[in-house]
Design an enzyme around this catalytic site. Structure first.
Site, PDB file in Angstrom:
ATOM      1  N   SER A   1      -7.278  16.000 -74.695  1.00 48.17           N
ATOM      2  CA  SER A   1      -7.998  14.767 -74.412  1.00 48.17           C
ATOM      3  C   SER A   1      -8.632  14.168 -75.658  1.00 48.17           C
ATOM      4  O   SER A   1      -9.066  14.887 -76.572  1.00 48.17           O
ATOM      5  CB  SER A   1      -9.098  15.044 -73.379  1.00 48.17           C
ATOM      6  OG  SER A   1      -9.937  13.921 -73.208  1.00 48.17           O
TER       7      SER A   1
ATOM      8  N   TYR B   1      -7.493   7.584 -75.277  1.00 50.82           N
ATOM      9  CA  TYR B   1      -8.253   6.516 -74.648  1.00 50.82           C
ATOM     10  C   TYR B   1      -8.433   5.428 -75.703  1.00 50.82           C
ATOM     11  O   TYR B   1      -9.237   5.589 -76.620  1.00 50.82           O
ATOM     12  CB  TYR B   1      -9.633   6.998 -74.205  1.00 50.82           C
ATOM     13  CG  TYR B   1      -9.655   7.819 -72.944  1.00 50.82           C
ATOM     14  CD1 TYR B   1      -9.160   7.312 -71.745  1.00 50.82           C
ATOM     15  CD2 TYR B   1     -10.218   9.092 -72.939  1.00 50.82           C
ATOM     16  CE1 TYR B   1      -9.206   8.060 -70.583  1.00 50.82           C
ATOM     17  CE2 TYR B   1     -10.270   9.847 -71.778  1.00 50.82           C
ATOM     18  CZ  TYR B   1      -9.758   9.323 -70.611  1.00 50.82           C
ATOM     19  OH  TYR B   1      -9.802  10.069 -69.454  1.00 50.82           O
TER      20      TYR B   1
ATOM     21  N   THR C   1      -3.515   6.748 -71.843  1.00 54.82           N
ATOM     22  CA  THR C   1      -4.035   6.576 -70.493  1.00 54.82           C
ATOM     23  C   THR C   1      -4.254   5.095 -70.218  1.00 54.82           C
ATOM     24  O   THR C   1      -5.005   4.427 -70.929  1.00 54.82           O
ATOM     25  CB  THR C   1      -5.350   7.350 -70.309  1.00 54.82           C
ATOM     26  OG1 THR C   1      -5.076   8.748 -70.376  1.00 54.82           O
ATOM     27  CG2 THR C   1      -5.986   7.041 -68.966  1.00 54.82           C
TER      28      THR C   1
ATOM     29  N   LYS D   1       0.349   7.178 -69.298  1.00 53.84           N
ATOM     30  CA  LYS D   1      -0.218   7.991 -68.223  1.00 53.84           C
ATOM     31  C   LYS D   1      -0.983   7.086 -67.259  1.00 53.84           C
ATOM     32  O   LYS D   1      -1.952   6.435 -67.655  1.00 53.84           O
ATOM     33  CB  LYS D   1      -1.157   9.050 -68.794  1.00 53.84           C
ATOM     34  CG  LYS D   1      -1.759   9.995 -67.765  1.00 53.84           C
ATOM     35  CD  LYS D   1      -2.599  11.053 -68.459  1.00 53.84           C
ATOM     36  CE  LYS D   1      -3.172  12.058 -67.469  1.00 53.84           C
ATOM     37  NZ  LYS D   1      -4.215  11.449 -66.608  1.00 53.84           N
TER      38      LYS D   1
ATOM     39  N   HIS E   1      -5.205   9.695 -62.047  1.00 54.15           N
ATOM     40  CA  HIS E   1      -6.358  10.298 -62.731  1.00 54.15           C
ATOM     41  C   HIS E   1      -7.045  11.332 -61.838  1.00 54.15           C
ATOM     42  O   HIS E   1      -8.265  11.502 -61.879  1.00 54.15           O
ATOM     43  CB  HIS E   1      -7.351   9.210 -63.144  1.00 54.15           C
ATOM     44  CG  HIS E   1      -7.955   9.418 -64.496  1.00 54.15           C
ATOM     45  ND1 HIS E   1      -7.449   8.844 -65.639  1.00 54.15           N
ATOM     46  CD2 HIS E   1      -9.019  10.141 -64.906  1.00 54.15           C
ATOM     47  CE1 HIS E   1      -8.183   9.192 -66.682  1.00 54.15           C
ATOM     48  NE2 HIS E   1      -9.145   9.998 -66.260  1.00 54.15           N
TER      49      HIS E   1
END
Length: 396
Positions: free
Chosen positions: A147, A170, A196, A271, A295
């Site tokens: 992440s 992100y 994402t 994603k 998510h």
């Protein structure tokens, strides 16, 4: 009020909360009422066995962060129902003595189709955090995604794993920060950028009950503002965060994705794609892969399971790119069903966090072992000795 009484009261609240699935509420009640929690990692029979111990170990706010969905939790619940409503057709008198669960993704082989999803802030759950997960993924030759809001740097995770992870991004409102994150991941050796795209905003009302600004326990560790939120996220070290309010990016569009494509030589995987329209656009825009994801029920209260979305995405791309799926995976039979619909690999989130919280590296390894064992049993029962044998004909 004693800590024990306080915890039991909190778990009782969770047991009645609409934001969790019925199974999660049942385990919350078990953790509140039953002192016979899992004592040894080898005593776990399925991944759910880790969850009550996880509740017992974490603070109320940290457990809520892990377990929550959005709004009333309907999408969180739908993810499980999406798997449960599918039935498996079993073939008999097939030689299933030797099983092959290996997969290849972008030129790299892995021991099984079970993949570790990107989940943030692992040190919230265990002191060794992402390093414990990296060592577990290495020991089981399992693909790991890291992440953006990791509590360990991508360089240290890659070193612990002995091979580069896929890096989840992100994108922030500030292009220079996004650029720095992407370049750092690429320079560390990451072959794939997982962008994402499903979180422009979310209504996490369960977590709002534990706002840092009003929760004294949270204030002991967390500083206010975006700088405070990222203070223990090493991927943001030495970056100027004064111009952004969060790591969410409501400004993203296909032009932004094209800008990313020009920035990096890494493969790009999106994603959060859940419709055939967006899947076709991904093909047209030269995307390398997709993760069909909502998510984990933490983005939108669509009430639609990823397993309901997967068929239309798979059909739309018609084999032209790699497809993974996540959200709600709890059993090896879930992995089997997702592969049968057409996924190339299947990602897990909360289950490995349960294992991490409960026992660290060996807990993550045990979760992977359980899911892979269950998958292999299902392959034998269904008469599918290889992953290629698992097709939609395996399902009703």
């Amino acid at each position: 009020m004693s800590n024990l009484v306080s915890r039991r009261a909190f778990l009782g609240f969770l047991a009645a909360s609409p934001a969790l699935t019925p199974a999660s509420r049942a385990f919350a009640q078990l953790a509140a009422d039953d002192e016979s929690l899992l004592k040894d990692v080898d005593d776990a029979f399925n991944v759910f066995d880790f969850e009550p111990l996880t509740r017992n170990k974490l603070t109320d706010a940290h457990f809520t962060y892990m377990a929550m969905g959005v709004d009333g939790g309907a999408t969180l619940q739908a993810n499980r129902e999406g798997f449960n409503k599918l039935q498996i057709r079993s073939r008999r008198l097939v030689n299933v003595r030797e099983l092959d669960t290996e997969i290849e993704l972008f030129g790299t082989r892995h021991a099984s189709p079970v993949v570790i999803s990107p989940c943030g802030t692992h040190k919230m759950f265990h002191p060794e955090g992402e390093l414990a997960v990296a060592r577990a993924s290495a020991s089981r030759n399992c693909l790991q995604m890291l992440s953006t809001v990791s509590t360990t740097s991508v360089e240290d995770v890659n070193q612990a794993r002995g091979a580069p992870v896929w890096y989840q991004l992100y994108p922030t409102e500030d292009w220079s920060i996004t650029q720095a994150l992407v370049k750092r991941a690429e320079e560390s050796g990451c072959p794939v950028l997982v962008v994402t795209v499903d979180l422009p905003n979310s209504n996490r009302e369960a977590l709002d009950r534990f706002k840092r600004s009003s929760n004294a326990a949270c204030q002991q560790c967390h500083e206010p503002g975006i700088e405070g939120a990222m203070a223990h996220k090493p991927m943001f070290d030495n970056l100027d965060l004064s111009g952004i309010s969060s790591v969410r990016a409501p400004h993203m569009d296909w032009m932004f994705i094209e800008q990313l494509r020009k920035l990096t030589s890494m493969k790009i995987v999106l994603k959060g794609i859940v419709t055939h329209e967006d899947a076709r656009l991904a093909v047209e825009n030269g995307i390398d892969g997709l993760v069909v994801s909502n998510h984990g029920g933490r983005a939108i209260e669509s009430r639609r399971a990823t397993m309901d979305s997967l068929p239309e995405v798979v059909d739309a791309i018609a084999g032209r790119m790699t497809v993974l799926v996540d959200s709600g995976v709890r059993r090896g039979s879930d992995v089997f069903k997702a592969l049968a619909v057409g996924a190339d690999a299947v990602c897990i989130g909360r289950p490995y966090l349960w294992g991490l919280t409960a026992f660290g590296q060996v807990g993550v390894e045990k979760v992977l072992d359980i899911l892979n064992r269950e998958l292999q049993i299902m392959m034998q029962e269904a008469g599918t000795p290889t992953l290629a044998d698992i097709t939609r004909n395996s399902l009703v």
